[in-house]
Design an enzyme around this catalytic site. Sequence first.
Site, short mmCIF file in Angstrom:
data_model
loop_
_atom_site.label_atom_id
_atom_site.label_comp_id
_atom_site.label_asym_id
_atom_site.label_seq_id
_atom_site.Cartn_x
_atom_site.Cartn_y
_atom_site.Cartn_z
N ASP A 13 -64.94 48.44 -8.50
CA ASP A 13 -65.71 49.60 -8.97
C ASP A 13 -65.27 50.92 -8.35
OD1 ASP A 13 -67.30 48.06 -10.68
OD2 ASP A 13 -68.75 47.63 -9.09
N LYS A 38 -53.64 43.44 -18.07
CA LYS A 38 -54.70 43.04 -17.14
C LYS A 38 -54.62 41.52 -17.01
CE LYS A 38 -58.88 43.87 -15.08
NZ LYS A 38 -59.14 44.82 -14.00
N GLY A 117 -54.85 45.48 -11.52
CA GLY A 117 -55.37 44.38 -10.73
C GLY A 117 -56.85 44.13 -10.96
N ALA A 118 -57.40 43.25 -10.14
CA ALA A 118 -58.83 42.94 -10.18
C ALA A 118 -59.37 43.10 -8.76
CB ALA A 118 -59.06 41.52 -10.68
N GLY A 119 -60.49 43.80 -8.62
CA GLY A 119 -61.06 43.97 -7.29
C GLY A 119 -60.14 44.72 -6.36
N TYR A 206 -65.52 63.51 -11.30
CA TYR A 206 -66.59 62.66 -11.82
C TYR A 206 -66.87 63.06 -13.27
CZ TYR A 206 -71.07 60.49 -12.60
OH TYR A 206 -72.09 59.75 -13.12
#
Length: 228
Positions: A13, A38, A117-119, A206
């Site tokens: 996240d 992915k 990637g993941a995490g 943001y």
Amino acid sequence: MIDAFFIAGTDTDVGKTVASKAVLQALAAKGLNTIGYKPVAAGSEKTEQGWRNSDALHLQKAATLEVAYEDVNPYALELPASPHIAAKHEQVEIEYDLLSEKLAQHKEQADVVLVEGAGGWRVPVSDTDSLSTWVQQEQLPVVLVVGIKLGCLSHALLTAEIIKADGLNLVGWIANRVNPGTEHYADIIEMLESRIDAPKLGEIPYIPSAKRKELGKYINVEPLLNID
């Protein structure tokens, strides 16, 4: 010019997909054919077409070349958990040979392949291995995404150190402002610029629903294009 690189995050996240989309859009603006890849995604939903992960779908849409979903995301795991937990739940073994086969296929088609990637960097894909092992095996250059929030300095500096300790080339980093209320933003960026031995490719402000926006203008991909 590099033909493929890996987008890593300091944590989950932190905006890897937002940054990945921004980079893909910036590369497309340079006239390059791109594919977003992915390899492993956890937290997928069942559709009429099969299991689909929202981040992988964003990559598929942001790329300039049309690629089948199964080639964009060969492991679409159901549980929104660490990949090793999700894979174990589904009795799936994540095979590096398949990941490499898909990557080679993408390289043949595209000028540049972005691999997300993941995490975080050491996220496990089994009880004994991490996705970073495959990245080392492929010797992929790495772009680090830093989610700018309280605590990000330590996470970013430690991740940058371990990427280099793993023998990989950290070719750039991207600041993604995930919390608009984070104080001392400029000071955080200044510290990261002074301590990370790689060029800053951009700062993404943001933006609500950022994955649905045009983000390429926030990224300078020239440092990536100048790498042999």
